[in-house]
Design a protein around this motif. Structure first.
Motif, PDB file in Angstrom:
ATOM      1  N   GLU A 191       0.873  -1.180   0.000  1.00  0.00           N
ATOM      2  CA  GLU A 191       0.000   0.000   0.000  1.00  0.00           C
ATOM      3  C   GLU A 191       0.909   1.230   0.000  1.00  0.00           C
ATOM      4  OE1 GLU A 191      -3.475   0.775   3.021  1.00  0.00           O
ATOM      5  OE2 GLU A 191      -1.698   1.841   3.740  1.00  0.00           O
ATOM      6  N   THR A 234       0.719   5.181   0.089  1.00  0.00           N
ATOM      7  CA  THR A 234      -0.185   6.317   0.302  1.00  0.00           C
ATOM      8  C   THR A 234       0.587   7.629   0.163  1.00  0.00           C
ATOM      9  OG1 THR A 234      -1.376   5.033   1.967  1.00  0.00           O
ATOM     10  CG2 THR A 234      -1.767   7.403   1.980  1.00  0.00           C
ATOM     11  N   ARG A 273      -2.960   4.837  -3.008  1.00  0.00           N
ATOM     12  CA  ARG A 273      -3.889   5.405  -2.006  1.00  0.00           C
ATOM     13  C   ARG A 273      -3.552   6.886  -1.849  1.00  0.00           C
ATOM     14  NH1 ARG A 273      -4.329   5.958   3.737  1.00  0.00           N
ATOM     15  NH2 ARG A 273      -6.480   5.606   4.383  1.00  0.00           N
ATOM     16  N   ASN A 321      -8.730   3.956  -3.758  1.00  0.00           N
ATOM     17  CA  ASN A 321      -8.493   3.944  -2.315  1.00  0.00           C
ATOM     18  C   ASN A 321      -8.190   5.383  -1.892  1.00  0.00           C
ATOM     19  OD1 ASN A 321      -7.928   3.223   0.285  1.00  0.00           O
ATOM     20  ND2 ASN A 321      -6.467   1.606  -0.244  1.00  0.00           N
ATOM     21  N   TYR A 361     -10.961  -1.438   2.898  1.00  0.00           N
ATOM     22  CA  TYR A 361     -10.171  -0.224   2.655  1.00  0.00           C
ATOM     23  C   TYR A 361      -9.581   0.356   3.948  1.00  0.00           C
ATOM     24  CZ  TYR A 361     -11.701  -0.008  -2.208  1.00  0.00           C
ATOM     25  OH  TYR A 361     -11.900  -0.277  -3.544  1.00  0.00           O
TER      26      TYR A 361
END
Ligand code: SF4
Length: 364
Positions: A86, A88, A111, A150, A235
């Motif tokens: 992930e 972000t 994300r 996301n 999520y």
């Protein structure tokens, strides 16, 4: 196993009146030296682990120009990423563009966390922030159209003078965006911030509690998986769960914090020191008791709370041998359900008091 990393980009186009984070006015000269030193810091510490989460926070990472972002993402290629990593990045609407979103996508960002905070002009003005609601809608749909689904947005509440009706309007707007994750923050007037120095008065505890209650009820279509965080199923923020699960992570950049081995550390907030590669500001060496205390406090922030099995696997001690929590269970402030010990959602607002009571019952 170490699998998470936080990277701090401290630059912002504007300085918000409530902000206590580590930030600097955007300045392109500083950015290039900063990125160079950031690269050295990463090269000095990173041991080549495969990462499952990378969080690029700030400051405002989106304040960097596309060229600077290209440079930054080339530094990120140092990291080994798992196939489900992930990644972000935080962004603000005063600096995000379609071109930058394309760049995020190109470099594997999956994300994006946007700061909205409020939709009301008078509050935005007092915050030193700007927001064009049409542009917000446009950017959020653009992210979705390029496959970044996301998406988190931040909502701030309890601004001095804010009403419940105004908060409700903010929530309505955010709900209309249909994003996968919402983080909420009750404003705290931190020392040295502009609002604090102007002697702004905090909202009453009673209104703060009502606002929290309103948020919880209006966001009931989302899973309230952490005291201040709401998510669509699947999520959850993997990166933030690593904090709440009390697992180790790297922290790189000005003012960043990390947790490696027995050490929790924070980097300097002085850009002068940072650029001289004097990275660390302080280190806290943790005893097993400190680790257990962090574990309990952080785990209890989540809806699943503490897993007794994980606790035993980590510390070779039973949770019940460390804390006498039965009286909190009897009073209903903690629920014991099979492997889990957690705070029920209706008492999330009292979580601080509950944790203090639990820590007082420590048997170690
Ligand atoms: S954009 Fe974020 S980091 Fe920058 S001043 Fe505002 S609140 Fe602070």
């Amino acid at each position: 196993m170490l699998s998470s990393c936080y990277i701090h980009i401290p630059f912002c186009k504007n300085i918000c009146s409530y902000c206590d984070f580590c930030k600097l006015f955007y300045n392109t000269e500083y950015v290039s030296s900063y990125l160079e030193v950031l690269k050295s810091e990463i090269q000095e510490s990173y041991q080549g682990e495969e990462l499952d989460t990378i969080y690029i926070g700030g400051g405002t990472p989106s304040s960097l120009s596309t060229l600077e972002l290209e440079n930054f993402f080339s530094i990120l290629s140092i990291f080994k990423k798992s196939s489900s990593c992930e990644v972000t990045i935080e962004a603000n609407f005063d600096s995000i563009t379609e071109e930058k979103i394309d760049l995020f996508k190109k470099y594997g960002v999956n994300r994006i966390s946007f700061g909205i905070e409020t939709t009301h002009d008078w509050i935005l003005k007092r915050m030193n922030r700007t927001l064009d609601l049409e542009y917000v809608r446009h950017i959020i749909s653009y992210c979705k159209s390029v496959g970044i689904t996301n998406i988190n947005v931040d909502l701030m509440y309890a601004f001095p003078g804010e009403t419940l009706k105004e908060l409700e309007e903010d929530i309505d707007f955010i709900l209309s965006l249909d994003v996968s994750h919402i983080s909420t923050y009750s404003l705290i007037l931190e020392e040295h911030t502009e609002l604090f120095l102007e002697k702004e008065k905090s909202i009453s505890e009673d209104i703060d509690a009502k606002m929290y209650e309103l948020i919880c009820s209006r966001l009931s279509d989302y899973t309230h998986y952490e005291i201040s965080n709401f998510s669509r199923e699947g999520y959850y923020s993997k990166h933030n769960l690593c904090y709440w699960n009390n697992v180790e992570y790297y922290g790189f950049g000005l003012g960043a914090s990390g947790y490696l081995g027995d050490i929790r550390y924070s980097n300097t907030r002085s850009i002068t020191h940072y650029l001289q590669k004097m990275f660390r500001y302080q280190e806290e060496k943790l005893s097993i008791y400190d680790k257990i205390e962090y574990e309990v406090i952080l785990n209890l922030r989540t809806k699943n709370g503490i897993s007794k099995k994980t606790f035993f696997n980590k510390y070779s001690m039973k949770l019940e041998d460390c804390y006498s929590y039965q009286s909190l269970v009897i009073d209903g402030y903690l629920i014991e359900d099979g492997d889990c010990l957690y705070i029920p959602e209706k008492y999330f607002y009292l979580s601080n008091e509950i944790m203090v009571r639990l820590l007082e019952e420590c048997k170690l």
